[in-house]
Design a protein around this motif. Structure first.
Motif, PDB file in Angstrom:
ATOM      1  N   LYS A  28      10.550  12.131 -31.330  1.00  0.00           N
ATOM      2  CA  LYS A  28      11.261  13.397 -31.172  1.00  0.00           C
ATOM      3  C   LYS A  28      10.302  14.526 -30.799  1.00  0.00           C
ATOM      4  N   ALA A  29      10.902  15.621 -30.397  1.00  0.00           N
ATOM      5  CA  ALA A  29      10.098  16.803 -30.067  1.00  0.00           C
ATOM      6  C   ALA A  29       9.316  17.243 -31.296  1.00  0.00           C
ATOM      7  N   GLY A  30       8.037  17.553 -31.095  1.00  0.00           N
ATOM      8  CA  GLY A  30       7.184  17.964 -32.213  1.00  0.00           C
ATOM      9  C   GLY A  30       6.544  16.804 -32.948  1.00  0.00           C
ATOM     10  N   GLU A  31       6.686  15.575 -32.405  1.00  0.00           N
ATOM     11  CA  GLU A  31       6.075  14.410 -33.033  1.00  0.00           C
ATOM     12  C   GLU A  31       5.031  13.781 -32.112  1.00  0.00           C
ATOM     13  N   GLN A  32       4.160  12.999 -32.698  1.00  0.00           N
ATOM     14  CA  GLN A  32       3.176  12.231 -31.938  1.00  0.00           C
ATOM     15  C   GLN A  32       3.235  10.777 -32.385  1.00  0.00           C
ATOM     16  N   LEU A  33       2.846   9.890 -31.472  1.00  0.00           N
ATOM     17  CA  LEU A  33       2.892   8.458 -31.749  1.00  0.00           C
ATOM     18  C   LEU A  33       1.483   7.952 -32.034  1.00  0.00           C
ATOM     19  N   VAL A  34       1.300   7.355 -33.200  1.00  0.00           N
ATOM     20  CA  VAL A  34      -0.009   6.852 -33.613  1.00  0.00           C
ATOM     21  C   VAL A  34       0.052   5.328 -33.729  1.00  0.00           C
ATOM     22  N   PRO A  35      -0.704   4.598 -32.910  1.00  0.00           N
ATOM     23  CA  PRO A  35      -0.733   3.135 -33.041  1.00  0.00           C
ATOM     24  C   PRO A  35      -1.688   2.726 -34.161  1.00  0.00           C
ATOM     25  N   ILE A  36      -1.227   1.827 -35.004  1.00  0.00           N
ATOM     26  CA  ILE A  36      -2.021   1.389 -36.152  1.00  0.00           C
ATOM     27  C   ILE A  36      -2.103  -0.136 -36.138  1.00  0.00           C
ATOM     28  N   GLY A  37      -3.321  -0.664 -36.125  1.00  0.00           N
ATOM     29  CA  GLY A  37      -3.519  -2.108 -36.170  1.00  0.00           C
ATOM     30  C   GLY A  37      -3.664  -2.574 -37.604  1.00  0.00           C
ATOM     31  N   LEU A  38      -2.852  -3.553 -37.989  1.00  0.00           N
ATOM     32  CA  LEU A  38      -2.885  -4.078 -39.349  1.00  0.00           C
ATOM     33  C   LEU A  38      -3.353  -5.527 -39.337  1.00  0.00           C
ATOM     34  N   LYS A  39      -4.305  -5.832 -40.196  1.00  0.00           N
ATOM     35  CA  LYS A  39      -4.748  -7.207 -40.355  1.00  0.00           C
ATOM     36  C   LYS A  39      -3.671  -8.010 -41.086  1.00  0.00           C
ATOM     37  N   PRO A  40      -3.705  -9.324 -40.997  1.00  0.00           N
ATOM     38  CA  PRO A  40      -2.655 -10.129 -41.631  1.00  0.00           C
ATOM     39  C   PRO A  40      -2.417  -9.795 -43.097  1.00  0.00           C
ATOM     40  N   GLU A  41      -3.511  -9.540 -43.856  1.00  0.00           N
ATOM     41  CA  GLU A  41      -3.334  -9.240 -45.278  1.00  0.00           C
ATOM     42  C   GLU A  41      -2.804  -7.824 -45.521  1.00  0.00           C
ATOM     43  N   GLN A  42      -2.768  -6.998 -44.476  1.00  0.00           N
ATOM     44  CA  GLN A  42      -2.252  -5.636 -44.617  1.00  0.00           C
ATOM     45  C   GLN A  42      -0.797  -5.499 -44.159  1.00  0.00           C
ATOM     46  N   VAL A  43      -0.261  -6.543 -43.553  1.00  0.00           N
ATOM     47  CA  VAL A  43       1.107  -6.481 -43.054  1.00  0.00           C
ATOM     48  C   VAL A  43       2.082  -6.723 -44.209  1.00  0.00           C
ATOM     49  N   PRO A  44       3.035  -5.826 -44.432  1.00  0.00           N
ATOM     50  CA  PRO A  44       4.001  -6.031 -45.519  1.00  0.00           C
ATOM     51  C   PRO A  44       4.838  -7.285 -45.277  1.00  0.00           C
ATOM     52  N   ALA A  45       5.240  -7.931 -46.377  1.00  0.00           N
ATOM     53  CA  ALA A  45       6.125  -9.093 -46.248  1.00  0.00           C
ATOM     54  C   ALA A  45       7.495  -8.677 -45.736  1.00  0.00           C
ATOM     55  N   THR A  46       7.896  -7.447 -46.059  1.00  0.00           N
ATOM     56  CA  THR A  46       9.149  -6.910 -45.543  1.00  0.00           C
ATOM     57  C   THR A  46       8.983  -6.571 -44.073  1.00  0.00           C
ATOM     58  N   ALA A  47       9.915  -7.008 -43.252  1.00  0.00           N
ATOM     59  CA  ALA A  47       9.816  -6.785 -41.808  1.00  0.00           C
ATOM     60  C   ALA A  47       9.831  -5.294 -41.498  1.00  0.00           C
ATOM     61  N   LEU A  48       8.945  -4.895 -40.586  1.00  0.00           N
ATOM     62  CA  LEU A  48       8.909  -3.502 -40.146  1.00  0.00           C
ATOM     63  C   LEU A  48       9.884  -3.327 -38.994  1.00  0.00           C
ATOM     64  N   VAL A  49      10.830  -2.419 -39.161  1.00  0.00           N
ATOM     65  CA  VAL A  49      11.870  -2.217 -38.149  1.00  0.00           C
ATOM     66  C   VAL A  49      11.866  -0.754 -37.716  1.00  0.00           C
ATOM     67  N   PRO A  50      12.293  -0.485 -36.483  1.00  0.00           N
ATOM     68  CA  PRO A  50      12.353   0.905 -36.011  1.00  0.00           C
ATOM     69  C   PRO A  50      13.199   1.779 -36.934  1.00  0.00           C
ATOM     70  N   GLY A  51      12.677   2.977 -37.190  1.00  0.00           N
ATOM     71  CA  GLY A  51      13.374   3.918 -38.059  1.00  0.00           C
ATOM     72  C   GLY A  51      12.958   3.849 -39.506  1.00  0.00           C
ATOM     73  N   GLN A  52      12.202   2.825 -39.876  1.00  0.00           N
ATOM     74  CA  GLN A  52      11.774   2.680 -41.261  1.00  0.00           C
ATOM     75  C   GLN A  52      10.726   3.727 -41.606  1.00  0.00           C
ATOM     76  N   LYS A  53      10.888   4.374 -42.745  1.00  0.00           N
ATOM     77  CA  LYS A  53       9.953   5.413 -43.160  1.00  0.00           C
ATOM     78  C   LYS A  53       8.749   4.794 -43.873  1.00  0.00           C
ATOM     79  N   VAL A  54       7.569   5.312 -43.554  1.00  0.00           N
ATOM     80  CA  VAL A  54       6.324   4.798 -44.128  1.00  0.00           C
ATOM     81  C   VAL A  54       5.434   5.969 -44.525  1.00  0.00           C
ATOM     82  N   GLU A  55       4.391   5.643 -45.253  1.00  0.00           N
ATOM     83  CA  GLU A  55       3.347   6.618 -45.590  1.00  0.00           C
ATOM     84  C   GLU A  55       2.001   6.074 -45.112  1.00  0.00           C
TER      85      GLU A  55
END
Length: 233
Positions: free
Chosen positions: A133-160
């Motif tokens: 959206k307007a006023g936002e930026q896109l940050v690509p983040i690489g996650l190693k296998p042990e850092q990937v959540p077991a819960t599937a990451l889907v568009p719109g999901q809120k994260v910290e």
């Protein structure tokens, strides 16, 4: 006695002699009475069976024109006529699919999820809003296998996005019990695991103010991604 007299006596017979048996009558077979209730039940079953077959034939013969995906479409990509097609199928009412008559209404919208060829297009898979959206930026983040959540990451999901000390560096000058810095974000897209490394790249939308900070954490290897609560709190 003459032969003529003997023949006559043999034919007419004499008292005390057994006469030849006459034709045997067939046994009497009484007609079985049919009970009206049984007849009515049989007719009802036949009628019900015929109605069921008719309904089945109607359902099999009824086909619906729907919109299909004919080539790969990435998350956030604007849909064009070349991305979509039509198919006539027997559609279960529980399946939500865009009808062929509504194809023009989805052209020009963005894919809310990754679309694969051969799949039906559902209304929830497209959006008229930009994923960044307007006023936002896109940050690509690489996650190693042990850092990937077991819960599937889907568009719109809120994260910290959580800042953690880089490996081999001490967090000097700060109290060990101090809360780490965090940045709120929203998943825009998550790739599949890369062959060999298993690294998953997650595109996260943050505010324009937090984007550069998040990118610096990623570069320093000092960022972890945490799933936020469903309500965003």
């Amino acid at each position: 006695m003459s032969r003529t007299t003997e023949r006559t006596a043999a034919v007419s017979g004499t008292p005390g002699q057994v006469q030849a048996a006459g034709p045997v009558a067939p046994p009497r077979v009484s007609a079985r009475r049919r009970r009206p209730g049984v007849i009515a039940l049989s007719l009802a079953l036949i009628a019900a069976g015929g109605a069921g077959v008719a309904v089945l034939l109607l359902q099999v013969g009824h086909r619906t024109e729907v919109v299909t995906v004919v080539r790969d479409v990435q998350v956030g990509q604007v849909l064009t006529n070349d991305d979509l097609g039509k198919a006539s199928i027997s559609l279960d009412p529980a399946v939500k699919a865009v009808r062929a008559d509504d194809l023009d209404s989805v052209v020009g919208k963005r894919a809310a999820v990754e679309l694969r060829p051969g799949s039906l297009l559902a209304p929830s898979q497209v959006t008229k809003d930009s994923l960044v959206k307007a006023g936002e930026q896109l940050v690509p983040i690489g996650l190693k296998p042990e850092q990937v959540p077991a819960t599937a990451l889907v568009p719109g999901q809120k994260v910290e996005l959580v800042h953690v000390p880089a490996q081999g560096q001490a967090d000097t000058g700060k109290s060990s019990d101090a809360s780490p810095q965090t940045i709120g974000g929203r998943v825009v897209k998550a790739s599949g695991a890369a062959p060999g490394t298993g690294i998953v790249v997650v595109d996260v939308a943050t505010s324009a103010e937090d984007g550069p900070t998040a990118a610096a954490w990623v570069s320093a290897g000092a960022l972890r991604l945490v799933l936020a609560a469903p309500d965003g709190n």
